[in-house]
Design a protein around this motif. Structure first.
Motif, PDB file in Angstrom:
ATOM      1  N   LEU A 279       0.831  -1.214   0.000  1.00 58.55           N
ATOM      2  CA  LEU A 279       0.000   0.000   0.000  1.00 58.55           C
ATOM      3  C   LEU A 279       0.863   1.260   0.000  1.00 58.55           C
ATOM      4  O   LEU A 279       0.581   2.224  -0.720  1.00 58.55           O
ATOM      5  CB  LEU A 279      -0.921  -0.001   1.224  1.00 58.55           C
TER       6      LEU A 279
ATOM      7  N   THR B  77      -2.951   0.130  -5.305  1.00 59.04           N
ATOM      8  CA  THR B  77      -4.301   0.177  -4.739  1.00 59.04           C
ATOM      9  C   THR B  77      -5.123  -1.048  -5.098  1.00 59.04           C
ATOM     10  O   THR B  77      -6.136  -1.324  -4.466  1.00 59.04           O
ATOM     11  CB  THR B  77      -5.032   1.441  -5.225  1.00 59.04           C
TER      12      THR B  77
ATOM     13  N   GLN C 281      -6.740  -2.780   1.083  1.00 64.27           N
ATOM     14  CA  GLN C 281      -6.276  -2.816  -0.308  1.00 64.27           C
ATOM     15  C   GLN C 281      -7.285  -3.588  -1.163  1.00 64.27           C
ATOM     16  O   GLN C 281      -7.722  -4.673  -0.774  1.00 64.27           O
ATOM     17  CB  GLN C 281      -4.903  -3.498  -0.412  1.00 64.27           C
TER      18      GLN C 281
ATOM     19  N   ASP D 245      -9.566   5.431  -6.212  1.00 70.45           N
ATOM     20  CA  ASP D 245      -8.339   4.697  -5.892  1.00 70.45           C
ATOM     21  C   ASP D 245      -7.229   5.535  -6.504  1.00 70.45           C
ATOM     22  O   ASP D 245      -7.105   5.591  -7.740  1.00 70.45           O
ATOM     23  CB  ASP D 245      -8.335   3.309  -6.537  1.00 70.45           C
TER      24      ASP D 245
END
Ligand code: ZN
Length: 468
Positions: free
Chosen positions: A129, A134, A159, A413
């Motif tokens: 991460l 993502t 995630q 994201d």
């Protein structure tokens, strides 16, 4: 949250939007409500008014970026192995089959211990991460309980992921392979049930199960047959495996499956080649295989770091793109030595330059300039490499309607990139008068995780240099 500043997002395989002044609103549900581009400061009030807002009404949720900072879509890692992070940077003296035997399988065996899995997987996902990934396609080990831990950690740390328990009932190690095809299939169904139980809405779930026959060599015919039946009963269940990574691997696969003409034909024979199949490597795919994969709609994960490290070869990605094959990038730890998608983009660029050097021959028309009509024989443009790491990966995962670019209606994201001096990346030199495109090229070439300030998945802050 309302973000005001530069946005860089892919438009197509060749084109990227570079907007110096954009205004983007993230909804409380983590989707992108609206985006306005080309909004210089004197037009800010006007742009907000279009959406019924004022500077005052958004004051508490306003984030303004400086010159040298921008937002990009989060990276989509289409292929990697969580239980191999401990081996990153080790074992590069081997090629694939010996590397599996002497380096990889001994480490993966340790995940029979659930406590070890809990300790390691938390570090693995936290690290991924913080690198700006993502969405990730994860391989666990063959262990049911240990791989459940990986799914739990992904769900907790936030995630987006596909996660698979490896199927391997032969040709592995005496102490690291499943007792039978039936055992492997039973544990696979238990694993799917566990992961689907993590969300009350499986179709909207952050973490989803993926069928993971490790590769054809490690699976008997009955196991592949059984997995094909599970796939048929679950049409939306994605599938991931390896293909045509290494010459010795390809030769042995053909020996084990003499009734199949090619490596790709093995997966097709067992019903495992379809739109939501992700095939890692593909370095030595033949034209007939590329055509078969395209006709089934499956995607290919290009893993340049690993392909260089284990001397598997330099994939001709330009030819795949010209052929119309879906393609994204994968870090493939620990065949690849890093989980960084930024490094993987840099190696994808280098790989395309190597391939260009060896394939252009004496064709004088192939120069450093890019072609508008073909990718093959040319180095990949920076925009194409960026597309592979974002939209290309989203297409490979069949998530192109949800992630991969910064557009209204998609999930937020995203990564906040900074190349400001305070990031302490001494490799990046720039002048504030440079264009956004020029600064982006410097990030693509010399960037690393120091330049990943903040990472969001569905609008939730989940990582980055400034994440506490
Ligand atoms: Zn792999």
């Amino acid at each position: 949250m309302v973000i005001y500043g530069s946005i860089i997002t892919p438009l197509s395989k060749r084109d990227t939007l570079f907007s110096d002044y954009s205004l983007l609103r993230v909804s409380p549900l983590g989707t992108i409500d609206w985006v306005e581009h080309e909004v210089p400061p004197h037009k800010l009030e006007e742009a907000l008014a279009k959406h019924g807002e004022t500077v005052e009404s958004i004051a508490s949720q306003f984030r303004e970026l400086k010159r040298g900072e921008w937002i990009i879509p989060g990276f989509v890692d289409t292929h990697t192995h969580a239980p191999q992070f401990q081996n990153n940077g080790a074992g590069s003296q081997f090629e694939l089959l010996d590397w599996l035997k002497y380096v990889t399988f001994p480490e993966e065996q340790k995940y029979a211990d659930v406590e070890y899995a809990k300790k390691m997987y938390r570090r693995v996902v936290r690290g991924s991460l913080d690198l700006g990934t993502t969405m990730c396609c994860w391989y666990g080990t063959l262990h049911l309980e240990g791989t459940k831990v990986l799914a739990d950690v992904l769900n907790e740390l936030g995630q987006r992921a596909y996660v698979g328990k490896c199927n391997m009932d032969r040709e592995s190690a005496p102490t690291y392979q499943e007792a039978s095809a039936d055992d492997s299939l039973r544990d696979t169904l238990s694993f799917i049930t566990h992961v689907e139980g993590l969300s009350s809405q499986p179709s909207q779930a952050l973490v989803r199960p993926i069928l993971t026959p490790r590769f054809a060599i490690s699976c008997t015919g009955p196991l592949l047959q059984g997995l094909g039946e599970i796939a048929k009963q679950h049409p939306h269940l994605p599938i991931q495996t390896h293909i045509s990574e290494n010459s010795a691997e390809i030769a042995y696969t053909k020996e084990l499956f003499p009734h199949c003409a090619t490596y790709a034909a093995v997966y097709d024979h067992y019903g495992l080649l379809r739109e939501n199949t992700i095939l890692a490597h593909g370095v030595h795919l033949e034209q007939s295989e590329l055509d078969l994969i395209k006709s089934r709609g499956a995607g290919i994960s290009h893993c340049p770091t690993s392909n260089f490290n284990l001397r598997s070869g330099a994939a001709h990605v330009g030819e795949w793109l010209d052929n119309g094959n879906k393609c994204g990038l994968g870090t493939d730890c620990s065949g690849g030595w890093t989980a960084s998608m930024i490094t993987t983009m840099q190696l994808a660029s280098v790989c395309s330059k190597v391939v260009s050097y060896y394939t252009k021959g004496d064709d004088a028309s192939i120069t450093g300039r890019f072609s508008k009509t073909q990718f093959a024989k040319y180095q990949l443009p920076i925009q194409t490499v960026f597309w592979l790491a974002t939209m290309g990966g989203a297409e490979v995962c069949c998530l192109q309607d949800k992630i991969g670019s910064l557009e209204p209606g998609k999930l937020f994201d995203a990564v906040h990139v900074s190349i400001l001096p305070e990031t302490d990346n001494m490799h990046i030199w720039y002048d504030e008068s440079e264009s956004l495109e020029s600064m982006f090229e410097r990030f693509m070439t010399n960037g690393d995780e120091r330049n990943v300030s903040e990472v969001w998945v569905s609008g939730r802050t989940v990582g980055g240099r400034l994440f506490k």
